[in-house]
Design a protein around this motif. Sequence first.
Motif, PDB file in Angstrom:
ATOM      1  N   THR A  10      35.510  40.752  46.289  1.00  0.00           N
ATOM      2  CA  THR A  10      35.944  40.009  45.098  1.00  0.00           C
ATOM      3  C   THR A  10      34.972  40.224  43.960  1.00  0.00           C
ATOM      4  O   THR A  10      35.364  40.434  42.810  1.00  0.00           O
ATOM      5  CB  THR A  10      36.072  38.508  45.414  1.00  0.00           C
ATOM      6  OG1 THR A  10      37.032  38.318  46.449  1.00  0.00           O
ATOM      7  CG2 THR A  10      36.500  37.730  44.175  1.00  0.00           C
ATOM      8  N   ARG A  31      42.180  36.660  37.098  1.00  0.00           N
ATOM      9  CA  ARG A  31      42.928  36.352  38.323  1.00  0.00           C
ATOM     10  C   ARG A  31      44.231  37.146  38.427  1.00  0.00           C
ATOM     11  O   ARG A  31      44.777  37.317  39.514  1.00  0.00           O
ATOM     12  CB  ARG A  31      43.234  34.854  38.381  1.00  0.00           C
ATOM     13  CG  ARG A  31      42.029  34.006  38.785  1.00  0.00           C
ATOM     14  CD  ARG A  31      42.419  32.559  38.910  1.00  0.00           C
ATOM     15  NE  ARG A  31      41.292  31.730  39.326  1.00  0.00           N
ATOM     16  CZ  ARG A  31      41.006  30.542  38.806  1.00  0.00           C
ATOM     17  NH1 ARG A  31      41.777  30.040  37.844  1.00  0.00           N
ATOM     18  NH2 ARG A  31      39.973  29.863  39.244  1.00  0.00           N
ATOM     19  N   VAL A  34      42.678  40.100  40.240  1.00  0.00           N
ATOM     20  CA  VAL A  34      41.806  39.938  41.400  1.00  0.00           C
ATOM     21  C   VAL A  34      42.183  38.689  42.183  1.00  0.00           C
ATOM     22  O   VAL A  34      42.373  37.615  41.604  1.00  0.00           O
ATOM     23  CB  VAL A  34      40.318  39.833  40.955  1.00  0.00           C
ATOM     24  CG1 VAL A  34      39.420  39.663  42.174  1.00  0.00           C
ATOM     25  CG2 VAL A  34      39.920  41.047  40.147  1.00  0.00           C
ATOM     26  N   GLU A  35      42.251  38.813  43.487  1.00  0.00           N
ATOM     27  CA  GLU A  35      42.457  37.662  44.348  1.00  0.00           C
ATOM     28  C   GLU A  35      41.096  37.130  44.802  1.00  0.00           C
ATOM     29  O   GLU A  35      40.114  37.851  44.803  1.00  0.00           O
ATOM     30  CB  GLU A  35      43.291  38.063  45.571  1.00  0.00           C
ATOM     31  CG  GLU A  35      44.709  38.501  45.235  1.00  0.00           C
ATOM     32  CD  GLU A  35      45.500  38.834  46.487  1.00  0.00           C
ATOM     33  OE1 GLU A  35      44.905  38.803  47.588  1.00  0.00           O
ATOM     34  OE2 GLU A  35      46.702  39.133  46.362  1.00  0.00           O
ATOM     35  N   GLY A  36      41.065  35.880  45.194  1.00  0.00           N
ATOM     36  CA  GLY A  36      39.814  35.298  45.667  1.00  0.00           C
ATOM     37  C   GLY A  36      39.219  34.349  44.649  1.00  0.00           C
ATOM     38  O   GLY A  36      39.843  34.003  43.633  1.00  0.00           O
TER      39      GLY A  36
END
Length: 204
Positions: A10, A31, A34-36
Amino acid sequence: MSAATVSPDTVRAVEAVLFAATDAMGVDAIRSYVEGDVRAALAQLSADYAGRGVQLVERGGRWHFQTAPDLAHVLRRDREEVRRLSRAGIETLAIIAYHEPVTRAEIEAIRGVQTAKGTLDVLMEAGWVRPAGRREVPGRPLTFATTPEFLTHFGLSSRRDLPGIEDLRAAGLLDPVDLAFGQLSAEAEAEDDGGDDDDEEDAA
C-alpha cells in the motif's frame, strides 16, 4: 491500522500514485487508485521522506512531493525575475484569504476603492485565487476564494494558519493606521477615515 503496520504494498502504491500525479491529490482521489489504509500509508511516507531532499507534504487536505525548502538554491540556476504585487493586489489577496468566499463588491467595500478587473486577473493567473461560484442574491454576483496553490506558496497547511491582525502588527507587516489591512479580521467593522485617497487603484 497504524503507520508502522500498514502494508508495504500500500505504501509503495501510494508513493507511485503521488510521484506520477501532476497535481496534489486528496485522500479520496488516492483511494480511487489504491486499496488499503491510505492515510496510514501517507503518514508512513511522510516519516520516511522527512529530512530528505524530497519531502511529502500536505496542504489544504491534498498531498504532493516537493523539493526540501532548504535546497531550493541548489536547483536555481537562472536569476529569478522578482515580480511584486501592487498594493491593490496585496490588499485584494489578503481580503479574499480572510473573508472567502467574497464578491468583488465586498472587496471594494472593505478597500474603499474600486478594484480593477486586472487585479483579480493577476491573482488568478498566479494560481492563488479562483472563482468560487455565485452568491444566491439578486444579481448572483461571482465570489472568489483562495486555492491550494496559495497555501503551498505561503507555506500554510490551511487557512486556519493565517496570522491574526495582532500577529501582523507584531511582525511589522501592518501599519496600525492602514484601514485596508485593519479590516481583514472577520470580526472587525468597516471604518472610513479617507485614508485610501492615495490609492484610487494601483496597476495590477
